[in-house]
Design a protein around this motif. Structure first.
Motif: not given
Length: 412
Positions: A49-73
């Motif tokens: 019941a908690l299986r989410p659906h990812i908004d398609e616009q969000t999916r496309r936008r994030v797909a164009e982002m580089p991987p998470p940086r590791t020098d900041t937290a």
């Protein structure tokens, strides 16, 4: 169980008429099959019941982002026992340049003073030059920050660690929901704003108490608590997201987190483990059962930081003792008799009080520990488990612990 009343048409009127709008505003990138999906999942014991659906616009936008940086937290729950140690671990890592510590000020202390007090309390070694204080909280919209500051952090942060949580075992899931389920959605949204971020969420093996349909229908208790239910809900949600290409998450299911391998300092009586030890000392015995799963705080911090900074972090961690042991070790180190569970309960009833036995031992702790504290450990493949010397560690813990004396009472 989680609704006010059954209406005439057979439908349920929820306690939170604004909850669906709240979820949408806090995490617009996710949608669920129905309103109050977390309530449905928990009431039915059904994680689907908690299986989410990812908004398609969000999916496309994030797909164009580089991987998470590791020098900041960024660390939520920075002022807590685990959060403060994690900040210390991150600042000592040469790969990390900046650590944002999310801390609320109080009327008595600034955020900086609160955090420094925790560092001092547990003798945590930190590189203060890398720390930046964020006066905020995950329980508020945009963490209580103004819009400009929120988006500035959303651009700069690469790793997010959520160590913040309620530790009140007396509140119901209903009472915890808006802060501690909604806050996870809020943080998930933050991880896909402006730049992609990796989220490490600290869960609890207490959520493993909920396995069968009957477990979800039983009344709340110290063990089957709203806290454990909240951890189950959040783990179920993150389990679904861990296989997505949009959200980068690691669920770290923690057992009891005890003091570091060198100093052995922890919050003591804030943990039910230490309360059980106090009871055992007061009645001069402990039952013959398996020892609890635990992890020293420096070990779990090493595991979380090392995993998150890896190019391919694991989606699930369960850092706990790598070899099993029994209560015979506690009995030897504390000079206690090793007895059956039934005799232990009898001794507690006679030497402390029958009422105490009925409340503290209402659920069969031996059975619960055998259910939750399984011989299971999930570490990164390169983890060095040589720290797991039970005798040395518990000698250290018992020497450092400041325990309350439970005065035995006579029962006529």
């Amino acid at each position: 169980m989680y609704f006010d009343e059954l209406l005439g048409d057979g439908s349920l009127r929820p306690k939170w008429p604004h909850a669906d709008a709240l979820i949408s505003s806090e995490c617009p990138g996710l949608r669920f099959d129905g309103k109050y999906a977390d309530i449905v999942a928990l009431s039915n014991g059904d994680p689907t019941a908690l299986r989410p659906h990812i908004d398609e616009q969000t999916r496309r936008r994030v797909a164009e982002m580089p991987p998470p940086r590791t020098d900041t937290a960024m660390v939520f729950g920075a002022n807590g026992f685990l959060g403060a140690h994690l900040i210390g671990r991150l600042t000592r890592d040469s790969r990390v340049e900046t650590v944002w510590a999310v801390v609320r000020p109080t009327e008595e202390q600034t955020a900086e003073e609160r955090l420094q007090r925790t560092f001092d309390m547990y003798s945590i070694e930190v590189d203060a030059r890398k720390i930046r204080i964020v006066e905020g909280t995950p329980t508020k919209f945009r963490f209580g920050l103004d819009k400009e500051r929120y988006f500035e952090l959303a651009t700069d942060v690469g790793q997010v660690f959520n160590c913040a949580s309620s530790t009140d075992y007396t509140e119901s899931y209903v009472e915890l929901r808006e802060d501690w389920f909604i806050s996870v959605l809020r943080i998930l949204e933050f991880t896909v704003v402006s730049a992609r971020k990796h989220l490490t969420y600290v869960g609890s093996i207490g959520g493993h108490l909920y396995q069968r349909p009957d477990d979800f229908r039983r009344p709340d208790s110290w063990w089957y608590s709203g806290y454990a239910q909240m951890k189950w809900v959040n783990a179920a949600l993150l389990g679904w997201l861990s296989v997505s290409d949009t959200y980068s998450v690691t669920l770290c299911e923690a057992p009891y987190i005890l003091g570091s391998t060198e100093l052995g300092l922890d919050p003591g009586r804030a943990y039910s483990f230490w309360r059980i030890v106090e009871v055992a000392i007061a009645c001069g015995a402990i039952w013959d059962g398996p020892g609890m799963n635990y992890v020293p705080v420096d070990v779990i911090c090493d595991v979380m930081a090392g995993n998150a900074l890896h190019s391919h972090p694991l989606a699930r961690l369960l850092p706990s003792n790598t070899t099993g042991y029994g209560h015979d070790l506690y009995a030897e180190l504390l000079g206690l008799d090793l007895v059956s569970w039934e005799e232990f309960v009898e001794r507690v009833s006679v030497r402390i009080s029958p009422k105490f036995a009925e409340t503290m031992l209402a659920d069969n702790i031996d059975k619960l520990m055998r259910l939750v504290h399984k011989p299971e450990a999930i570490f990164p493949v390169d983890h060095d488990g040589s720290w797991c010397d039970h005798r040395r560690l518990f000698e250290l813990y018992f020497r450092k612990a400041e325990l309350k004396t439970l005065t035995p009472v006579s029962v006529e």
